[in-house]
Scaffold this active site. Sequence first.
Site, PDB file in Angstrom:
ATOM      1  N   GLN A  59      69.870  54.948  57.943  1.00  0.00           N
ATOM      2  CA  GLN A  59      70.984  54.161  57.411  1.00  0.00           C
ATOM      3  C   GLN A  59      70.608  52.685  57.380  1.00  0.00           C
ATOM      4  O   GLN A  59      70.149  52.148  58.387  1.00  0.00           O
ATOM      5  CB  GLN A  59      72.215  54.343  58.303  1.00  0.00           C
ATOM      6  CG  GLN A  59      73.447  53.620  57.785  1.00  0.00           C
ATOM      7  CD  GLN A  59      74.612  53.724  58.766  1.00  0.00           C
ATOM      8  OE1 GLN A  59      74.542  53.229  59.877  1.00  0.00           O
ATOM      9  NE2 GLN A  59      75.665  54.401  58.350  1.00  0.00           N
ATOM     10  N   GLU A  89      80.734  59.378  60.201  1.00  0.00           N
ATOM     11  CA  GLU A  89      79.960  58.988  61.386  1.00  0.00           C
ATOM     12  C   GLU A  89      80.867  58.891  62.610  1.00  0.00           C
ATOM     13  O   GLU A  89      80.485  59.252  63.710  1.00  0.00           O
ATOM     14  CB  GLU A  89      79.282  57.637  61.106  1.00  0.00           C
ATOM     15  CG  GLU A  89      78.321  57.183  62.178  1.00  0.00           C
ATOM     16  CD  GLU A  89      77.631  55.861  61.822  1.00  0.00           C
ATOM     17  OE1 GLU A  89      77.846  55.328  60.715  1.00  0.00           O
ATOM     18  OE2 GLU A  89      76.879  55.364  62.673  1.00  0.00           O
TER      19      GLU A  89
END
Length: 376
Positions: A126, A244
């Site tokens: 990410q 997440e």
Amino acid sequence: MQLNFTVEDDVFRAAAREWLLASVPAAPPPHDGPAARAYALAWLARCHAGGWSGISWPSEYGGRGLSPERLIIWYEEYVRARAPSVLDCTFVALNHAGPTLIACGSTEQKAFHLPKILTGQVIWCQGFSEPGAGSDLASLATTGVVEGDHLVVNGQKIWSSFADVADYQELLIRTAPGFRRHQGLSWVICDMRSPGITVRPIENLAGATHFAEVFYDNVRIPLSNVVGDLHDGWRVAMNTLSFERKTAAIGLQLDLSVKVEDLIALAMPAPGSAMAERLATLRAEAASLRAMTYRTLLRQPATASDGSLVRLCFAELAQRVHRATMDVLGAEALIASQATHDYLESYSETIAGGTAEIQRNIIAERILGLPRVKAA
Ligand SMILES: Cc1cc2nc3c(=O)[nH]c(=O)nc-3n(C[C@H](O)[C@H](O)[C@H](O)COP(=O)(O)OP(=O)(O)OC[C@H]3O[C@@H](n4cnc5c(N)ncnc54)[C@H](O)[C@@H]3O)c2cc1C
């Protein structure tokens, strides 16, 4: 919290237990680098072959579309079997890049990337945080300029977990200059082997290098790699963060109970001693975290602020459990390298995925309804 499992659930549990017993690797996972990549991909490929990859993904995308109850059973058995931590280098792909593509990606993006993720062929990282944009993500400054059918990207990301071993990155950049803050961002799929990318691993307190700085020097990314619409990246990124922060870490949260029970077995504290009281408190806290995790998972519709509550409780409890482990081991901790490693790693729990202060802000504003604190 009372969970009522059916006879079919019990059959499912027995199948999960049997498969895990036969399949969990005997060797522990390496901490970082190519060896950690190879181990994590091999484990995911094995899970896929056994029908246990992408268990929460919809079946039309190759997952199993399991109900929250079945997810709970799977992760209870997973941690019971001491299977490899879910927070390995396949975590980003399975738990937020894949789900983001399912929610916001094009047909071509899904067809190309999802099977590779599920079968354990690729690692994703990410690229959201920057040196000047962490808690305040909307202030990010890495730019992407449209040139023909490509974006030309320049700038820097930091703390990108697994970037040194990743094939792809979920990259958030500013594509509409002149627009500020949340506007004018785009979420793009960045091929980590593109010319112009430099990855510089950062060593953490525990001596591991599982995150990195990433520099972009005129990196060309096809416009077809934009997920959602161009300049619509904030909406896509909020999808990513919701995956997440909601249920991705259920395996870690349940694993804390196992760690506490292992610690009690190791410490064997004298009844009535201060250590017995401390461990009893940790056991009760781990049980309440488990109950909160189940509640968040079973509550429909679940909210992202519920995720903040669980995330905060998990992070701070994990630190207390690892601190207690060091105290139980005493001088032996100096040679018990895994315990020391885990203890030092636990400092990052209250920073990664949104700091404890930011989680408290969310809880204060969205759950308790307290007034928003204005910046000075
Ligand atoms: C192990 C680990 C893995 C990570 N992996 C990734 C990854 O893969 N990809 C990625 O993009 N990022 C990743 N990060 C980065 C992480 O998301 C950021 O570190 C985090 O969001 C905090 O940002 P920052 O470090 O810039 O700190 P800052 O935002 O600068 O915060 C500094 C301090 O100020 C406090 N603070 C800031 N704003 C407020 C406020 N409004 N109210 C109260 N206190 C405030 C913070 O709580 C903190 O204590 C990772 C971090 C860690 C530790």
